[in-house]
Design a protein around this motif. Structure first.
Motif, PDB file in Angstrom:
ATOM      1  N   SER A  10      39.743  41.207  56.836  1.00 43.58           N
ATOM      2  CA  SER A  10      38.937  42.387  57.138  1.00 43.58           C
ATOM      3  C   SER A  10      38.068  42.842  55.966  1.00 43.58           C
ATOM      4  O   SER A  10      37.223  43.715  56.125  1.00 43.58           O
ATOM      5  N   ILE A  11      38.258  42.254  54.796  1.00 42.28           N
ATOM      6  CA  ILE A  11      37.419  42.576  53.636  1.00 42.28           C
ATOM      7  C   ILE A  11      36.620  41.331  53.295  1.00 42.28           C
ATOM      8  O   ILE A  11      37.191  40.278  53.018  1.00 42.28           O
ATOM      9  N   LYS A  12      35.316  41.478  53.330  1.00 45.13           N
ATOM     10  CA  LYS A  12      34.452  40.341  53.033  1.00 45.13           C
ATOM     11  C   LYS A  12      34.398  40.133  51.522  1.00 45.13           C
ATOM     12  O   LYS A  12      33.831  40.924  50.781  1.00 45.13           O
ATOM     13  N   GLY A  13      35.038  39.060  51.070  1.00 45.85           N
ATOM     14  CA  GLY A  13      35.043  38.747  49.649  1.00 45.85           C
ATOM     15  C   GLY A  13      33.714  38.129  49.232  1.00 45.85           C
ATOM     16  O   GLY A  13      33.079  37.414  49.997  1.00 45.85           O
ATOM     17  N   SER A  14      33.282  38.447  48.043  1.00 40.92           N
ATOM     18  CA  SER A  14      32.048  37.876  47.504  1.00 40.92           C
ATOM     19  C   SER A  14      32.205  37.729  45.998  1.00 40.92           C
ATOM     20  O   SER A  14      33.145  38.257  45.402  1.00 40.92           O
ATOM     21  N   GLU A  15      31.276  37.020  45.398  1.00 41.01           N
ATOM     22  CA  GLU A  15      31.312  36.874  43.944  1.00 41.01           C
ATOM     23  C   GLU A  15      31.142  38.216  43.248  1.00 41.01           C
ATOM     24  O   GLU A  15      31.754  38.462  42.212  1.00 41.01           O
ATOM     25  N   ALA A  16      30.326  39.089  43.828  1.00 36.39           N
ATOM     26  CA  ALA A  16      30.100  40.408  43.235  1.00 36.39           C
ATOM     27  C   ALA A  16      31.377  41.248  43.257  1.00 36.39           C
ATOM     28  O   ALA A  16      31.724  41.897  42.262  1.00 36.39           O
ATOM     29  N   ILE A  17      32.077  41.236  44.377  1.00 32.77           N
ATOM     30  CA  ILE A  17      33.329  41.993  44.480  1.00 32.77           C
ATOM     31  C   ILE A  17      34.365  41.412  43.521  1.00 32.77           C
ATOM     32  O   ILE A  17      35.054  42.146  42.815  1.00 32.77           O
ATOM     33  N   THR A  18      34.464  40.087  43.492  1.00 30.96           N
ATOM     34  CA  THR A  18      35.415  39.433  42.592  1.00 30.96           C
ATOM     35  C   THR A  18      35.111  39.795  41.142  1.00 30.96           C
ATOM     36  O   THR A  18      36.022  40.115  40.371  1.00 30.96           O
ATOM     37  N   ALA A  19      33.857  39.774  40.753  1.00 36.62           N
ATOM     38  CA  ALA A  19      33.464  40.122  39.382  1.00 36.62           C
ATOM     39  C   ALA A  19      33.788  41.579  39.073  1.00 36.62           C
ATOM     40  O   ALA A  19      34.284  41.903  37.984  1.00 36.62           O
ATOM     41  N   GLN A  20      33.516  42.473  40.019  1.00 36.89           N
ATOM     42  CA  GLN A  20      33.785  43.896  39.813  1.00 36.89           C
ATOM     43  C   GLN A  20      35.286  44.141  39.651  1.00 36.89           C
ATOM     44  O   GLN A  20      35.711  44.829  38.716  1.00 36.89           O
ATOM     45  N   ILE A  21      36.089  43.585  40.544  1.00 43.38           N
ATOM     46  CA  ILE A  21      37.528  43.793  40.503  1.00 43.38           C
ATOM     47  C   ILE A  21      38.122  43.166  39.238  1.00 43.38           C
ATOM     48  O   ILE A  21      38.953  43.769  38.553  1.00 43.38           O
ATOM     49  N   THR A  22      37.671  41.964  38.896  1.00 45.35           N
ATOM     50  CA  THR A  22      38.140  41.296  37.681  1.00 45.35           C
ATOM     51  C   THR A  22      37.820  42.137  36.455  1.00 45.35           C
ATOM     52  O   THR A  22      38.661  42.306  35.566  1.00 45.35           O
ATOM     53  N   GLY A  23      36.616  42.684  36.397  1.00 41.03           N
ATOM     54  CA  GLY A  23      36.218  43.530  35.272  1.00 41.03           C
ATOM     55  C   GLY A  23      37.071  44.778  35.140  1.00 41.03           C
ATOM     56  O   GLY A  23      37.471  45.152  34.032  1.00 41.03           O
ATOM     57  N   LEU A  24      37.369  45.421  36.273  1.00 43.53           N
ATOM     58  CA  LEU A  24      38.212  46.623  36.242  1.00 43.53           C
ATOM     59  C   LEU A  24      39.601  46.310  35.691  1.00 43.53           C
ATOM     60  O   LEU A  24      40.123  47.032  34.837  1.00 43.53           O
ATOM     61  N   VAL A  25      40.182  45.230  36.176  1.00 38.92           N
ATOM     62  CA  VAL A  25      41.528  44.863  35.746  1.00 38.92           C
ATOM     63  C   VAL A  25      41.525  44.453  34.274  1.00 38.92           C
ATOM     64  O   VAL A  25      42.401  44.860  33.501  1.00 38.92           O
ATOM     65  N   GLN A  26      40.539  43.668  33.866  1.00 38.89           N
ATOM     66  CA  GLN A  26      40.449  43.244  32.458  1.00 38.89           C
ATOM     67  C   GLN A  26      40.315  44.439  31.525  1.00 38.89           C
ATOM     68  O   GLN A  26      40.952  44.496  30.479  1.00 38.89           O
ATOM     69  N   ASN A  27      39.471  45.402  31.903  1.00 42.24           N
ATOM     70  CA  ASN A  27      39.278  46.573  31.049  1.00 42.24           C
ATOM     71  C   ASN A  27      40.563  47.367  30.862  1.00 42.24           C
ATOM     72  O   ASN A  27      40.862  47.817  29.763  1.00 42.24           O
ATOM     73  N   ASP A  28      41.326  47.548  31.944  1.00 41.42           N
ATOM     74  CA  ASP A  28      42.541  48.350  31.860  1.00 41.42           C
ATOM     75  C   ASP A  28      43.696  47.629  31.162  1.00 41.42           C
ATOM     76  O   ASP A  28      44.546  48.275  30.551  1.00 41.42           O
ATOM     77  N   LEU A  29      43.734  46.307  31.249  1.00 44.41           N
ATOM     78  CA  LEU A  29      44.892  45.573  30.737  1.00 44.41           C
ATOM     79  C   LEU A  29      44.565  44.644  29.572  1.00 44.41           C
ATOM     80  O   LEU A  29      45.420  43.858  29.154  1.00 44.41           O
ATOM     81  N   ALA A  30      43.371  44.736  29.023  1.00 45.12           N
ATOM     82  CA  ALA A  30      42.931  43.812  27.967  1.00 45.12           C
ATOM     83  C   ALA A  30      43.844  43.801  26.751  1.00 45.12           C
ATOM     84  O   ALA A  30      44.152  42.735  26.215  1.00 45.12           O
ATOM     85  N   TYR A  31      44.312  44.963  26.327  1.00 41.44           N
ATOM     86  CA  TYR A  31      45.133  44.998  25.121  1.00 41.44           C
ATOM     87  C   TYR A  31      46.533  44.410  25.334  1.00 41.44           C
ATOM     88  O   TYR A  31      47.260  44.150  24.377  1.00 41.44           O
ATOM     89  N   LEU A  32      46.903  44.160  26.587  1.00 40.56           N
ATOM     90  CA  LEU A  32      48.184  43.520  26.896  1.00 40.56           C
ATOM     91  C   LEU A  32      48.021  42.032  27.220  1.00 40.56           C
ATOM     92  O   LEU A  32      48.985  41.361  27.580  1.00 40.56           O
ATOM     93  N   ALA A  33      46.800  41.523  27.091  1.00 43.00           N
ATOM     94  CA  ALA A  33      46.474  40.151  27.509  1.00 43.00           C
ATOM     95  C   ALA A  33      47.330  39.089  26.838  1.00 43.00           C
ATOM     96  O   ALA A  33      47.632  38.074  27.451  1.00 43.00           O
ATOM     97  N   GLU A  34      47.757  39.310  25.620  1.00 35.85           N
ATOM     98  CA  GLU A  34      48.564  38.304  24.928  1.00 35.85           C
ATOM     99  C   GLU A  34      49.936  38.112  25.570  1.00 35.85           C
ATOM    100  O   GLU A  34      50.582  37.080  25.381  1.00 35.85           O
ATOM    101  N   HIS A  35      50.381  39.073  26.370  1.00 38.10           N
ATOM    102  CA  HIS A  35      51.683  38.999  27.028  1.00 38.10           C
ATOM    103  C   HIS A  35      51.586  38.513  28.471  1.00 38.10           C
ATOM    104  O   HIS A  35      52.585  38.163  29.079  1.00 38.10           O
ATOM    105  N   ILE A  36      50.375  38.522  29.031  1.00 41.13           N
ATOM    106  CA  ILE A  36      50.178  38.215  30.449  1.00 41.13           C
ATOM    107  C   ILE A  36      49.592  36.814  30.598  1.00 41.13           C
ATOM    108  O   ILE A  36      48.597  36.484  29.961  1.00 41.13           O
TER     109      ILE A  36
END
Length: 105
Positions: A10-36
């Protein structure tokens, strides 16, 4: 930190949505990246064709190095809000888990 984004039918996935969602998650969890090692983002619309409050659901599953996967869920009226909510919950859960692991050492 590898991030995978998936959507239901029911949600049309696209490269734009994927990029937006990836960016949001990266920004919030970037400082924990070495553990993930990996984060999976699952987006779904509970009401499909109908609109309603908090019908978009975001499930984040994080895989920590040497630990069991952890998952959190958030619902909101938009993809961005649901993702931000889930990322905030994941940040708290990871900080708690990593804090406990540090205390054991």
């Amino acid at each position: 930190m590898h991030i995978e984004v998936s959507t239901d039918n029911s949600i049309k996935g696209s490269e734009a949505i994927t990029a937006q969602i990836t960016g949001l998650v990266q920004n919030d969890l970037a400082y924990l990246a070495e553990h993930i090692t990996r984060i999976e983002v699952h987006l779904s619309d509970a009401n499909a064709d109908k609109s309603g409050p908090d019908d978009i659901k975001c499930v984040l599953e994080a895989r920590l190095k040497g630990q069991q996967p952890m998952a959190v869920t958030d619902s909101a009226s938009s993809l961005e809000q649901a993702t931000r909510g889930a990322a905030g919950k994941m940040k708290s859960a990871l900080e708690s888990t990593l804090g406990k692991l540090t205390d054991r050492r």
